[in-house]
Write a protein that holds these residues in place. Structure first.
Motif, PDB file in Angstrom:
ATOM      1  N   GLY A  19      48.490  -3.810  -3.775  1.00 10.04           N
ATOM      2  CA  GLY A  19      48.635  -2.930  -2.617  1.00 10.04           C
ATOM      3  C   GLY A  19      48.972  -3.633  -1.329  1.00 10.04           C
ATOM      4  N   VAL A  20      49.952  -4.525  -1.360  1.00  9.75           N
ATOM      5  CA  VAL A  20      50.334  -5.295  -0.172  1.00  9.75           C
ATOM      6  C   VAL A  20      51.345  -4.518   0.668  1.00  9.75           C
ATOM      7  N   THR A  21      51.069  -4.419   1.946  1.00 13.90           N
ATOM      8  CA  THR A  21      51.997  -3.812   2.908  1.00 13.90           C
ATOM      9  C   THR A  21      52.446  -4.888   3.887  1.00 13.90           C
ATOM     10  N   PHE A  22      53.754  -4.903   4.167  1.00 15.00           N
ATOM     11  CA  PHE A  22      54.324  -5.990   4.988  1.00 15.00           C
ATOM     12  C   PHE A  22      55.556  -5.453   5.684  1.00 15.00           C
ATOM     13  N   ASP A  23      55.760  -5.799   6.952  1.00 14.22           N
ATOM     14  CA  ASP A  23      56.974  -5.379   7.648  1.00 14.22           C
ATOM     15  C   ASP A  23      57.508  -6.517   8.502  1.00 14.22           C
ATOM     16  N   LEU A  24      58.784  -6.435   8.796  1.00 17.42           N
ATOM     17  CA  LEU A  24      59.486  -7.509   9.510  1.00 17.42           C
ATOM     18  C   LEU A  24      60.495  -6.895  10.467  1.00 17.42           C
ATOM     19  N   HIS A  30      57.842 -13.910  11.129  1.00 14.36           N
ATOM     20  CA  HIS A  30      56.617 -13.372  10.552  1.00 14.36           C
ATOM     21  C   HIS A  30      56.139 -14.365   9.508  1.00 14.36           C
ATOM     22  N   CYS A  31      54.987 -14.974   9.762  1.00 11.01           N
ATOM     23  CA  CYS A  31      54.462 -16.016   8.875  1.00 11.01           C
ATOM     24  C   CYS A  31      53.610 -15.403   7.774  1.00 11.01           C
ATOM     25  N   GLY A 209      55.444 -18.779  15.044  1.00 13.20           N
ATOM     26  CA  GLY A 209      55.259 -17.422  14.548  1.00 13.20           C
ATOM     27  C   GLY A 209      54.952 -16.401  15.624  1.00 13.20           C
ATOM     28  N   ASP A 210      55.386 -15.171  15.369  1.00  8.80           N
ATOM     29  CA  ASP A 210      55.054 -14.040  16.234  1.00  8.80           C
ATOM     30  C   ASP A 210      53.907 -13.226  15.645  1.00  8.80           C
ATOM     31  N   ARG A 211      53.943 -13.036  14.323  1.00 11.12           N
ATOM     32  CA  ARG A 211      52.861 -12.342  13.625  1.00 11.12           C
ATOM     33  C   ARG A 211      52.529 -13.110  12.345  1.00 11.12           C
ATOM     34  N   PHE A 212      51.324 -12.816  11.830  1.00 10.40           N
ATOM     35  CA  PHE A 212      50.826 -13.550  10.669  1.00 10.40           C
ATOM     36  C   PHE A 212      50.200 -12.565   9.691  1.00 10.40           C
TER      37      PHE A 212
END
Length: 256
Positions: A19-24, A30-31, A209-212
């Motif tokens: 159930g991984v959610t990820f956005d770019l 995005h690290c 990085g901007d987000r992790f």
């Protein structure tokens, strides 16, 4: 630019992603952080088209997509630079730069490699990233690790990468070579390229990085901006220390 919702991946009875959610976003680094076995490689292989998710959806530039092969992802503008770089040490800089996409001039059924044109392009692209190649015919094997890494990245960007996935790009580099790669990542972000930077080195991740997003045993432990988590807190999440502490507290033995 790219959004993954509730991605699940099973290999038989093994649950690799849960159930991984990820956005770019465009122009973002995005690290993707996590220790060995966290699920980073599986997630990247799904984005790259090597694997298809068991469950979940992928959206690219606002529309639902499915990548059935790496070439599908590449056609959308998603390029991956792996640790092995896919470079041939005994081939020249030019040949490596255009490998599989050689510019040719056709004379009837005969195709001729436009060597001079290819050499000029390869040398120009390397100069843009601050690496002077006196002779684009030199073998890649004589280049430093940082120069090889930037060559592989420059190749992907030249051929139209909108999303650039970097798999542990600094893991085998020295301090100076690492600085070269990180500087180039910052330059690409300024050009609007969306970058996924996979690493277990939190210090380097926080430098660019901007987000992790932190993965641990196939699950996402959250996505954070730089100001939301310290380096120590990110490292604790990666190692599972925070999660273990929570479990101990719930069990009622936190003070022991």
């Amino acid at each position: 630019m790219l959004q993954l919702d509730n991605i699940v991946k099973r290999f038989g009875s093994v649950l690799a992603l849960n159930g991984v959610t990820f956005d770019l976003a465009a122009g973002e680094v995005h690290c993707l952080l996590g220790d060995n076995g966290a699920g980073k490689s599986t997630l990247i292989r799904i984005i790259s088209g090597y694997h298809q998710p068991t469950e979940g959806s992928i959206r690219f530039e606002g529309r639902n997509v499915r990548f059935d092969s790496p070439s599908d992802a590449l056609n959308f503008g998603i390029a991956t630079v792996y640790q092995d770089l896919a470079l041939v040490p005994l081939m020249s800089v030019t040949r490596n730069f255009f490998m599989g996409r050689e510019p040719v001039r056709a004379f009837g059924p005969i195709k001729h490699f436009r060597r001079k044109y290819a050499e000029e392009i390869a040398a120009e692209q390397m100069r843009k990233i601050g690496i002077s190649v006196s002779d684009p015919n030199i073998n890649v094997g004589v280049m430093s690790g940082g120069e090889r890494q930037t060559l592989a990245i420059a190749r992907a960007v030249y051929f139209g990468a909108k999303v650039l996935i970097l798999d542990e790009p600094t893991s085998a580099l020295g301090v100076r070579q690492t600085a070269t790669v990180l500087r180039y990542i910052v330059e690409l972000r300024a050009q609007g390229v969306a970058i996924i930077f996979i690493t277990h080195n939190v210090r380097q991740a926080r430098a660019v990085g901007d987000r992790f997003t932190v993965l641990n045993r196939g699950r996402s432990l959250g996505t954070f901006k730089k100001e939301e988590k310290t380096r120590d807190e990110l490292e604790d999440l990666m190692s599972g220390t925070i999660e273990l502490a929570d479990l101990v507290s719930v069990a009622g033995v936190g003070g022991r």
